[in-house]
Design an enzyme around this catalytic site. Structure first.
Site, PDB file in Angstrom:
ATOM      1  N   CYS A 197     -25.562  -7.082  10.745  1.00 36.49           N
ATOM      2  CA  CYS A 197     -26.184  -5.960   9.735  1.00 36.49           C
ATOM      3  C   CYS A 197     -27.949  -7.424  10.723  1.00 36.49           C
ATOM      4  CB  CYS A 197     -26.615  -5.959   8.516  1.00 36.49           C
ATOM      5  SG  CYS A 197     -25.071  -5.065   7.902  1.00 36.49           S
ATOM      6  N   LYS A 232     -20.437 -11.476  -3.133  1.00 34.37           N
ATOM      7  CA  LYS A 232     -20.321 -12.357  -2.177  1.00 34.37           C
ATOM      8  C   LYS A 232     -20.126 -13.903  -2.928  1.00 34.37           C
ATOM      9  CE  LYS A 232     -23.364 -10.499   1.271  1.00 34.37           C
ATOM     10  NZ  LYS A 232     -22.316 -10.048   2.338  1.00 34.37           N
ATOM     11  N   ASP A 267     -33.863 -14.584  -0.565  1.00 35.91           N
ATOM     12  CA  ASP A 267     -32.577 -13.986  -0.539  1.00 35.91           C
ATOM     13  C   ASP A 267     -31.578 -15.013  -0.556  1.00 35.91           C
ATOM     14  OD1 ASP A 267     -30.293 -12.460   0.129  1.00 35.91           O
ATOM     15  OD2 ASP A 267     -30.848 -11.760   2.289  1.00 35.91           O
TER      16      ASP A 267
HETATM   17  C1  LIG Z   1     -28.584 -12.694   4.032  1.00 38.82           C
HETATM   18  C2  LIG Z   1     -27.625 -11.427   3.210  1.00 38.82           C
HETATM   19  N1  LIG Z   1     -28.572 -10.591   2.807  1.00 38.82           N
HETATM   20  C3  LIG Z   1     -28.382  -9.790   1.870  1.00 38.82           C
HETATM   21  C4  LIG Z   1     -27.248  -8.888   2.379  1.00 38.82           C
HETATM   22  C5  LIG Z   1     -26.859  -7.644   1.534  1.00 38.82           C
HETATM   23  O1  LIG Z   1     -26.341  -7.898   0.803  1.00 38.82           O
HETATM   24  P1  LIG Z   1     -25.562  -6.500  -0.635  1.00 38.82           P
HETATM   25  O2  LIG Z   1     -25.186  -5.620   0.539  1.00 38.82           O
HETATM   26  O3  LIG Z   1     -25.155  -7.010  -1.174  1.00 38.82           O
HETATM   27  O4  LIG Z   1     -27.241  -6.080  -1.059  1.00 38.82           O
HETATM   28  C6  LIG Z   1     -26.262  -9.852   2.474  1.00 38.82           C
HETATM   29  C7  LIG Z   1     -25.212  -9.100   2.773  1.00 38.82           C
HETATM   30  O5  LIG Z   1     -24.939  -9.079   3.565  1.00 38.82           O
HETATM   31  C8  LIG Z   1     -26.757 -10.583   2.927  1.00 38.82           C
HETATM   32  O6  LIG Z   1     -25.621 -11.580   3.957  1.00 38.82           O
END
Ligand SMILES: Cc1ncc(COP(=O)(O)O)c(C=O)c1O
Lengths: 150, 420
Positions: free
Chosen positions: B378, B240, B214
């Site tokens: 999250c 991001k 990720d």
């Molecule tokens: C490490 C990580 N993974 C996944 C995500 C999920 O990203 P998205 O909401 O753009 O799909 C985020 C977003 O905060 C993140 O920081």
């Protein structure tokens, strides 16, 4: 800092620093758990009834200053109220938080709760201020499932 | 819309970046909040957009908008070319071998769900294991939990130490012949920890497990090379990394993508349809059912060009300096405790203040014009690991300045005064 003062009034800071009625009532007639997933605030409320009247309410848990002070002031405000009076007060309190206006227009009986009138400027914080109230409502009904603000 | 390589490769990465010039590229940075200049330190949640990206999206609507891969008319041809060019740019950004290994998705979340429900459903069975770390975003936990429920597989969690480093020795112990998938972030959004993903991947491959990385918090901070990592899948979100929201990338090794069943059915992902039989399209279209986020992809291409124009190594060097400065300044406040002090970090600074809830910090900082994130980010399992319900998080990027860090520090001092 003047705008900030509107939210973090001295009375709120005081009840956050030294919350009243913290703990659990003995031999409760109603208990409930509340949870605000947004900030991880958790609260449990227990209460003792005297017929239709609330004899005492106590709370435990951790949360932000707004939710802690709100819980603390709520326990004071609800003491001696009937179920019906408590429901009316919650309704007024909710109005105070969500509708910009003069708190005095909500009629008598708001007392110290007026100190939360600044919250309506901070929509993201309304749930913090209402968590204890949602939870006490469930405690009065003695519901088993935890209450969530989401 | 063809990319001129001389525009995207920066010749002078040794020269430090000129932050004032960079700030002028981001129109939003000149606005005020509560009468004070905005200090935007919530970049890990989403970044602001440079004029180049805003203009690229605007240009789609103003001069070429059409559906892609369908029309014979000029607009459709131009838009298709711009969309496919963005795919080439994304492939180059992470050094994919082929552009057909780049699948446009809604974001990292959709990319992970896609892999779980196609590759995962096919390859994972009862008694198999999936490994994640204790630092994962919910987006890299819940899709695997759903897969476990569907297949009877088990989720295993690699612990972290008190600084927030992933414990590689513990990871080794979890690996076995039962391991099918290892899913791990490259940098943590909650703590900033950088994870040694090359080593993680190499070890997983020794057991024949496939690896999803990720990259939501890494592509915008450092140059990423998926072939050097050798990961099997890699995901990131456009929003991001200075691009629009609603667009992201799933990279997968061609051999794996070829073997995976489609994710969603519909237009674009087929070669031919009869009621008796449907033949799926080639990569990457097999995984792009329906009309995609065309302008988002083109905006992503522009963001990549913008980042490469500055140079990711310059960005990394500048952000490292900012992180060191912010860490030093915040550490001077006795009431502040940093959460996440890993050896190697991206510019994310999570902290708590003794006796003050992060939400109260966030509200008072907002009054001072300073935007940070407060909450669990999250990543509730990470918060549980560190025994806090939430943290305050300042996440910095290359348009932030030391003066802005000073404003953050002053605002935190105001918080402490209010609650004294
Ligand atoms: C490490 C990580 N993974 C996944 C995500 C999920 O990203 P998205 O909401 O753009 O799909 C985020 C977003 O905060 C993140 O920081």
């Amino acid at each position: 800092m003047s705008e900030l003062g509107d939210l973090y009034q001295e009375l709120i800071l005081d009840h956050n620093r030294s919350p009243r009625n913290r703990g659990k009532v003995e031999d409760p007639d109603g208990c409930a758990q509340g949870y605000n997933p947004l900030c991880g605030d958790q609260i449990s409320v227990s209460l003792k009834m005297d017929g239709d009247r609330i004899e005492s309410v106590k709370f435990e848990g951790s949360g932000c200053a707004i939710s802690t002070a709100s819980a603390s002031l709520m326990t004071e405000a609800l003491k001696g109220k009937t179920r019906e009076e408590a429901a009316v007060l919650f309704e007024k309190f909710h109005k105070l938080l969500t509708e910009v206006g003069d708190p005095d227009e909500l009629g008598p009986g708001m007392g110290k709760l007026k100190v939360f009138s600044g919250v309506c400027q901070y929509p993201a914080r309304v749930k913090c201020a209402t968590l204890a109230w949602h939870t006490v409502k469930a405690a009065i009904e003695d519901k088993d499932e935890p209450v969530s603000t989401e | 819309m063809t990319v001129n390589p001389s525009q995207t490769v920066n010749q002078s990465e040794a020269i430090p970046l000129d932050v004032n010039r960079i700030r002028a590229d981001f129109p939003i940075l000149s606005r005020t909040v509560n009468g004070k200049p905005l200090v935007y330190l919530d970049n890990a949640a989403t970044t602001q957009k440079p004029t180049k990206v805003i203009d690229a999206v605007k240009n789609v609507y103003e001069s070429m908008n059409a559906n892609i891969h369908r029309g014979v008319h000029r607009l459709s041809v131009e838009t298709t070319k711009a969309y496919e060019n963005a795919r080439l740019q994304a492939a180059r950004l992470i050094n994919a071998e082929k552009h057909t290994e780049i699948i446009f998705v809604r974001g990292a979340t959709e990319g992970i769900n896609l892999v779980a429900q196609t590759f995962g459903r096919k390859q994972v069975g009862e008694g198999d294991e999936i490994i994640v770390s204790n630092l994962e975003h919910h987006a890299n936990i819940v899709p695997w939990q759903i897969l476990c429920e569907q297949t009877g597989a088990q989720l295993k969690v690699v612990p972290v130490d008190d600084d927030g480093n992933v414990l590689v020795d513990e990871y080794r112990k979890l690996l076995s012949d039962k391991t099918r998938i290892v899913a791990m972030l490259q940098s943590s959004n909650a703590l900033g920890t950088v994870v040694p993903v090359e080593e993680i991947t190499r070890l997983a491959h020794e057991y024949g497990a496939k690896v999803l990385i990720d990259g939501s918090q890494s592509v915008q901070h450092n140059a990423v090379d998926v072939r050097a990592i050798d990961c099997d899948f890699f995901v990131f979100s456009g929003h991001k990394m200075y691009a629009p929201s609603g667009i992201g990338v799933l990279y997968g090794k061609e051999s794996l993508l070829l073997d995976m069943p489609p994710y969603q059915g519909g237009g674009e992902m087929i070669k031919s349809v009869t009621f008796e039989q449907t033949i799926y399209n080639d990569l990457p279209h097999k995984f792009e059912a329906g009309t995609p986020n065309i302008e988002g992809a083109i905006g992503l291409g522009a963001a990549i060009e913008y980042l490469q124009g500055i140079g990711l190594s310059r960005i990394a060097a500048y952000e490292k300096e900012l992180l060191e400065y912010a860490t030093a300044q915040l550490s001077k406040i006795p009431e502040v405790r940093l959460i996440g002090t890993a050896r190697e970090k991206v510019s994310v600074l999570s902290f708590v203040v003794e006796g003050i809830h992060p939400h109260d910090i966030g509200t008072i900082l907002d009054q001072e014009g300073v935007a940070i994130r407060t909450g669990h980010h999250c990543a509730q399992p990470t918060m549980q690991r560190f025994g806090v319900p939430a943290t305050a998080r300042a996440s910095m990027c290359f348009y932030n300045t030391k003066e802005e860090i000073d404003r953050l520090v002053e605002a935190v001092q105001t918080v402490i005064k209010v609650f004294a």
